[in-house]
Enzyme design. Structure first.
Site, PDB file in Angstrom:
ATOM      1  N   ASP A 288       0.846  -1.204   0.000  1.00  0.00           N
ATOM      2  CA  ASP A 288       0.000   0.000   0.000  1.00  0.00           C
ATOM      3  C   ASP A 288       0.885   1.260   0.000  1.00  0.00           C
ATOM      4  OD1 ASP A 288       0.973  -0.448   2.603  1.00  0.00           O
ATOM      5  OD2 ASP A 288      -0.812   0.398   3.564  1.00  0.00           O
TER       6      ASP A 288
ATOM      7  N   HIS B  42       9.589   0.021   9.123  1.00  0.00           N
ATOM      8  CA  HIS B  42       8.632  -1.085   9.115  1.00  0.00           C
ATOM      9  C   HIS B  42       8.822  -2.001   7.891  1.00  0.00           C
ATOM     10  CE1 HIS B  42       6.727   0.708  12.539  1.00  0.00           C
ATOM     11  NE2 HIS B  42       6.403   1.795  11.880  1.00  0.00           N
TER      12      HIS B  42
HETATM   13  C1  BDR Z   1       2.673  -0.390   8.629  1.00  0.00           C
HETATM   14  O1  BDR Z   1       1.591   0.523   8.425  1.00  0.00           O
HETATM   15  C2  BDR Z   1       1.848   1.342   7.309  1.00  0.00           C
HETATM   16  O2  BDR Z   1       1.651   2.691   7.627  1.00  0.00           O
HETATM   17  C3  BDR Z   1       3.284   1.131   6.934  1.00  0.00           C
HETATM   18  O3  BDR Z   1       3.453   1.219   5.539  1.00  0.00           O
HETATM   19  C4  BDR Z   1       3.601  -0.254   7.446  1.00  0.00           C
HETATM   20  O4  BDR Z   1       3.284  -1.240   6.488  1.00  0.00           O
HETATM   21  C5  BDR Z   1       3.328  -0.085   9.959  1.00  0.00           C
HETATM   22  O5  BDR Z   1       2.432  -0.253  10.996  1.00  0.00           O
HETATM   23 CA    CA Z   2       2.863  -0.647   4.165  1.00  0.00          CA
END
Ligand code: BDR
Ligand code: CA
Length: 322
Positions: free
Chosen positions: A10, A242
């Site tokens: 995403d 992340h």
């Molecule tokens: C996840 O949430 C999204 O905002 C980031 O892309 C990552 O995949 C982190 O909690």
């Molecule tokens: Ca993500």
């Protein structure tokens, strides 16, 4: 032989970095991107997925558009407050040249799994809706995938979208419950490790010094993400890592401690999206998944730095961007 992967994503600023890292890693053969709502609407994340494969000229990598909302719960607020209205730090880059396939993401995933049985890894960087849909349409998918690596969840740490839930799981908890329970080999790369891999302002500066197309792009999109981390966590220009940490798990699993445990996903109420770990093996009949609990953060940061700053081996188009 390089590991075939489909990146379900995403994008998203950290998704962007993760995708570019995967594309620059010879151990991985990215056979497609599938988009999902999450950090922005599906229209925006799909356009960004196309932009990212095109950034270093990987025009041959298909993008399949996926789900625009969760399976059961209503669509909540998308993550533009973290990633910008355009998912790329409000830089509003020009439209991509390519278009998504006419095939739905879930169908694309199923076709790839059937074409290469036992060979394809699904790397999930957003809400798990497309993966849940694929395995619900065809249970055999669970036996055909090589493995499923998920950035999501929080085992023994606080949440980031609620006190207990991580955003990707929270955004479609029913999908997450299906994916964790499907019986395919799952690894959860959650906040327990991704919040410990911290990119400091000095790290970002060092990365930008490389001055290549990827680091120039990151230099443009990252300030918005840094501001979010500062406003919410007081991180003074540093950021969590992340989605790139999930790619690092594929490249260097020895940097992680990941015991096999069962994980229950709460789908309702105040604790919706919580990933509850059965630490003492008291719940019967639940598949075990690898849960990342420990990480050599320095090694992961070095790996990411090396890949993003080295000249890319298979850049297909060297012309500078507009
Ligand atoms: C996840 O949430 C999204 O905002 C980031 O892309 C990552 O995949 C982190 O909690
Ligand atoms: Ca993500």
């Amino acid at each position: 032989m390089a590991e075939k992967i489909i990146i379900d994503t995403d994008p998203g600023i950290d998704d962007a970095m993760a995708i570019l890292l995967a594309l620059r890693s010879p151990e991985l053969d990215v056979i497609g991107l599938t988009s999902v709502f999450g950090n922005a609407t599906i229209e925006v994340t799909t356009q960004n997925a196309l932009r990212l494969v095109e950034l270093e000229g990987h025009y041959g990598i298909p993008v399949a558009r996926g789900c625009d909302r969760p399976l059961v719960v209503p669509l909540g607020e998308v993550g533009t407050y973290v990633h910008g209205e355009d998912g790329l730090g409000n830089t509003f880059p020009p439209p991509p040249k390519g278009k998504p396939l006419s095939l739905h993401a879930a169908q694309f995933i199923l076709e790839a799994l059937r074409r290469f049985p036992g060979e394809v890894t699904l790397l999930a960087l957003g809400p798990l809706t497309n993966l849940a849909l694929a395995v619900s349409l065809d249970r055999e998918a669970a036996t055909l995938a090589r493995r499923v690596v998920i950035m999501g969840g929080a085992a023994a740490t606080r949440g980031n979208i609620s006190p207990v839930a991580e955003a990707n799981i929270y955004n479609d908890p029913h999908a997450a419950a299906i994916v964790f329970g499907a019986g395919w080999p799952v690894t959860m790369v959650g906040l327990d490790v991704t919040t410990r891999v911290v990119m400091t302002p000095e790290y970002w500066e060092r990365l930008y010094q490389a001055g290549n197309r990827v680091t120039d792009f990151l230099r443009a999109i990252t300030p918005f993400y840094q501001r979010f981390h500062d406003q919410f966590y007081g991180m003074k220009g540093a950021t969590h890592t992340h989605d790139p940490t999930a790619v690092a798990y594929l490249l260097a699993p020895e940097c992680f401690e990941a015991p096999e445990l069962s994980v229950y996903v709460e789908t309702q109420g105040r604790c919706m999206g919580q990933t509850v770990v059965d630490w003492y093996g008291q719940w019967e009949g639940m598949p075990r998944v690898k849960v990342c609990l420990g990480v050599d953060a320095e090694a992961v940061l070095d790996l990411i730095y090396d890949r993003l700053t080295k000249p890319a081996e298979d850049v297909e188009d060297e012309t500078p961007l507009d």
